[in-house]
Write a protein that holds these residues in place. Structure first.
Motif, PDB file in Angstrom:
ATOM      1  N   TYR A 170       0.821  -1.215   0.000  1.00  0.00           N
ATOM      2  CA  TYR A 170       0.000   0.000   0.000  1.00  0.00           C
ATOM      3  C   TYR A 170       0.856   1.266   0.000  1.00  0.00           C
ATOM      4  N   ASP A 171       2.069   1.192  -0.542  1.00  0.00           N
ATOM      5  CA  ASP A 171       2.956   2.363  -0.695  1.00  0.00           C
ATOM      6  C   ASP A 171       3.171   3.116   0.612  1.00  0.00           C
ATOM      7  N   GLY A 172       3.212   2.402   1.721  1.00  0.00           N
ATOM      8  CA  GLY A 172       3.466   3.022   3.008  1.00  0.00           C
ATOM      9  C   GLY A 172       2.242   3.576   3.694  1.00  0.00           C
ATOM     10  N   HIS A 173       1.092   3.550   3.025  1.00  0.00           N
ATOM     11  CA  HIS A 173      -0.148   4.013   3.660  1.00  0.00           C
ATOM     12  C   HIS A 173      -0.698   2.921   4.575  1.00  0.00           C
ATOM     13  N   PHE A 174      -1.436   3.341   5.598  1.00  0.00           N
ATOM     14  CA  PHE A 174      -2.063   2.374   6.479  1.00  0.00           C
ATOM     15  C   PHE A 174      -3.072   1.542   5.694  1.00  0.00           C
ATOM     16  N   ALA A 175      -2.994   0.241   5.910  1.00  0.00           N
ATOM     17  CA  ALA A 175      -3.968  -0.657   5.289  1.00  0.00           C
ATOM     18  C   ALA A 175      -5.269  -0.556   6.068  1.00  0.00           C
ATOM     19  N   LEU A 176      -6.305  -0.130   5.397  1.00  0.00           N
ATOM     20  CA  LEU A 176      -7.614   0.060   6.033  1.00  0.00           C
ATOM     21  C   LEU A 176      -8.678  -0.683   5.236  1.00  0.00           C
ATOM     22  N   PRO A 177      -9.773  -1.017   5.876  1.00  0.00           N
ATOM     23  CA  PRO A 177     -10.858  -1.660   5.122  1.00  0.00           C
ATOM     24  C   PRO A 177     -11.337  -0.770   3.981  1.00  0.00           C
ATOM     25  N   ALA A 178     -11.571  -1.380   2.828  1.00  0.00           N
ATOM     26  CA  ALA A 178     -12.117  -0.630   1.694  1.00  0.00           C
ATOM     27  C   ALA A 178     -13.568  -0.258   1.979  1.00  0.00           C
ATOM     28  N   LYS A 179     -14.076   0.663   1.186  1.00  0.00           N
ATOM     29  CA  LYS A 179     -15.454   1.113   1.377  1.00  0.00           C
ATOM     30  C   LYS A 179     -16.403  -0.071   1.233  1.00  0.00           C
ATOM     31  N   GLY A 180     -17.191  -0.294   2.250  1.00  0.00           N
ATOM     32  CA  GLY A 180     -18.141  -1.384   2.236  1.00  0.00           C
ATOM     33  C   GLY A 180     -17.556  -2.738   2.614  1.00  0.00           C
ATOM     34  N   GLU A 181     -16.261  -2.766   2.907  1.00  0.00           N
ATOM     35  CA  GLU A 181     -15.616  -4.031   3.272  1.00  0.00           C
ATOM     36  C   GLU A 181     -15.730  -4.248   4.776  1.00  0.00           C
ATOM     37  N   GLY A 182     -16.228  -5.379   5.197  1.00  0.00           N
ATOM     38  CA  GLY A 182     -16.335  -5.686   6.613  1.00  0.00           C
ATOM     39  C   GLY A 182     -14.980  -6.027   7.217  1.00  0.00           C
ATOM     40  N   PHE A 183     -14.938  -6.039   8.549  1.00  0.00           N
ATOM     41  CA  PHE A 183     -13.667  -6.303   9.222  1.00  0.00           C
ATOM     42  C   PHE A 183     -13.163  -7.712   8.945  1.00  0.00           C
ATOM     43  N   PHE A 206     -11.634  -7.732   5.596  1.00  0.00           N
ATOM     44  CA  PHE A 206     -10.357  -7.006   5.657  1.00  0.00           C
ATOM     45  C   PHE A 206      -9.268  -7.872   6.279  1.00  0.00           C
ATOM     46  N   LEU A 207      -9.612  -8.529   7.392  1.00  0.00           N
ATOM     47  CA  LEU A 207      -8.646  -9.396   8.051  1.00  0.00           C
ATOM     48  C   LEU A 207      -8.239 -10.549   7.130  1.00  0.00           C
ATOM     49  N   GLY A 208      -9.200 -11.094   6.384  1.00  0.00           N
ATOM     50  CA  GLY A 208      -8.889 -12.154   5.438  1.00  0.00           C
ATOM     51  C   GLY A 208      -7.931 -11.685   4.359  1.00  0.00           C
ATOM     52  N   ARG A 209      -8.075 -10.435   3.922  1.00  0.00           N
ATOM     53  CA  ARG A 209      -7.174  -9.868   2.920  1.00  0.00           C
ATOM     54  C   ARG A 209      -5.764  -9.736   3.472  1.00  0.00           C
ATOM     55  N   MET A 210      -5.641  -9.329   4.740  1.00  0.00           N
ATOM     56  CA  MET A 210      -4.325  -9.228   5.362  1.00  0.00           C
ATOM     57  C   MET A 210      -3.673 -10.606   5.499  1.00  0.00           C
ATOM     58  N   VAL A 211      -4.465 -11.580   5.900  1.00  0.00           N
ATOM     59  CA  VAL A 211      -3.958 -12.942   6.048  1.00  0.00           C
ATOM     60  C   VAL A 211      -3.488 -13.487   4.700  1.00  0.00           C
ATOM     61  N   GLU A 212      -4.208 -13.152   3.649  1.00  0.00           N
ATOM     62  CA  GLU A 212      -3.836 -13.614   2.311  1.00  0.00           C
ATOM     63  C   GLU A 212      -2.495 -13.030   1.881  1.00  0.00           C
ATOM     64  N   HIS A 213      -2.238 -11.762   2.238  1.00  0.00           N
ATOM     65  CA  HIS A 213      -0.929 -11.162   1.957  1.00  0.00           C
ATOM     66  C   HIS A 213       0.188 -11.972   2.618  1.00  0.00           C
ATOM     67  N   VAL A 214      -0.047 -12.337   3.867  1.00  0.00           N
ATOM     68  CA  VAL A 214       0.966 -13.089   4.612  1.00  0.00           C
ATOM     69  C   VAL A 214       1.148 -14.481   4.014  1.00  0.00           C
ATOM     70  N   LYS A 215       0.058 -15.135   3.688  1.00  0.00           N
ATOM     71  CA  LYS A 215       0.128 -16.487   3.122  1.00  0.00           C
ATOM     72  C   LYS A 215       0.900 -16.500   1.809  1.00  0.00           C
ATOM     73  N   GLN A 216       0.699 -15.486   0.988  1.00  0.00           N
ATOM     74  CA  GLN A 216       1.316 -15.471  -0.328  1.00  0.00           C
ATOM     75  C   GLN A 216       2.751 -14.968  -0.307  1.00  0.00           C
ATOM     76  N   ASP A 217       3.056 -14.000   0.542  1.00  0.00           N
ATOM     77  CA  ASP A 217       4.358 -13.339   0.466  1.00  0.00           C
ATOM     78  C   ASP A 217       5.180 -13.368   1.744  1.00  0.00           C
ATOM     79  N   ALA A 218       4.667 -13.987   2.808  1.00  0.00           N
ATOM     80  CA  ALA A 218       5.442 -14.046   4.053  1.00  0.00           C
ATOM     81  C   ALA A 218       5.337 -15.399   4.731  1.00  0.00           C
ATOM     82  N   SER A 219       4.893 -16.396   4.017  1.00  0.00           N
ATOM     83  CA  SER A 219       4.824 -17.728   4.605  1.00  0.00           C
ATOM     84  C   SER A 219       6.236 -18.292   4.767  1.00  0.00           C
ATOM     85  N   PRO A 220       6.470 -19.115   5.765  1.00  0.00           N
ATOM     86  CA  PRO A 220       7.804 -19.707   5.925  1.00  0.00           C
ATOM     87  C   PRO A 220       8.113 -20.668   4.783  1.00  0.00           C
ATOM     88  N   THR A 221       9.278 -20.532   4.198  1.00  0.00           N
ATOM     89  CA  THR A 221       9.696 -21.408   3.102  1.00  0.00           C
ATOM     90  C   THR A 221      11.046 -22.034   3.442  1.00  0.00           C
TER      91      THR A 221
END
Length: 212
Positions: free
Chosen positions: A44-57, A60-75
């Motif tokens: 997010y270019d250094g901006h705080f990751a916030l829920p999108a308009k109309g996106e429930g918490f 939003f949390l699922g989107r954050m988890v997906e970031h971790v699963k795809q790009d920060a999972s232990p390999t």
């Protein structure tokens, strides 16, 4: 076990309060730094990751988890890179020369002093030389640290918890624990042993100045 005013103070603190605060720091700091702040910079270019308009918490949390699963999972690759660096820095701390500094007398050790091998500078330049050689020979590309950054952070987090747990259990088993309050998470956060070492290497100093 050595009794102290600090231990008595901790025991007077509500067990629930002490454990809650310690637990919050133990698990909250890694989540805040490597999950949330890394996600903000990486996606997010250094901006705080916030829920999108109309996106429930939950979404939003699922989107954050997906970031971790795809790009920060232990390999396995990230584990090899990070554990190799840890091992290298431990070996350098054990073998490199440097000024030997005597520490202050420690009351819990009958006022014994411990010596510290101040070899961080020589280890630093040796590390640079080793990685330069790896880069120029093609055995390891330094750019891979950036490419694997999220995965490396996860491995580093697991390693820090593993080392902390090992030193905590080792102090309990060998009877060198000090200032224990009886609150597990509080004691784990503060540390059971005062000066955990491998040979002449003080693990606290090693972790603070040699390993990211």
């Amino acid at each position: 076990m050595v009794k102290s005013p600090a231990a008595a103070s901790a025991r007077r603190t509500s067990g629930s309060s002490a454990n809650t605060k310690a637990t919050g720091m133990i698990f909250g700091f890694p989540l805040m730094t490597y999950d949330y702040f890394w996600i903000c910079v990486q996606f997010y270019d250094g901006h705080f990751a916030l829920p999108a308009k109309g996106e429930g918490f939950v979404a939003f949390l699922g989107r954050m988890v997906e970031h971790v699963k795809q790009d920060a999972s232990p390999t396995p690759r990230a584990a090899v890179i990070y554990l190799s660096l840890m091992s290298l820095e431990l070996v350098l701390a054990l073998v490199m020369s440097g000024h030997v500094q005597e520490g202050l007398p420690i009351s819990s050790l009958d006022y014994k002093t411990l010596s510290y091998q101040c070899s961080a500078l020589s280890s630093y330049y040796t590390t640079i030389a080793i990685f330069a050689a790896l880069q120029f020979t093609g055995l390891f590309r330094i750019q891979e640290v950036i490419e694997q950054y999220g995965h490396l952070m996860t491995i580093a987090t697991f390693a820090s918890f593993g080392i902390s747990l090992w030193t905590y259990v080792a102090a309990i088993l060998n009877g060198s624990q000090i200032r224990m309050s009886g609150n597990f998470f509080y004691d784990f956060f503060m540390g059971a042993g005062l000066k955990p070492r491998i040979g002449r290497v003080d693990l606290k100093v090693w972790a603070l100045v040699r390993v990211p």
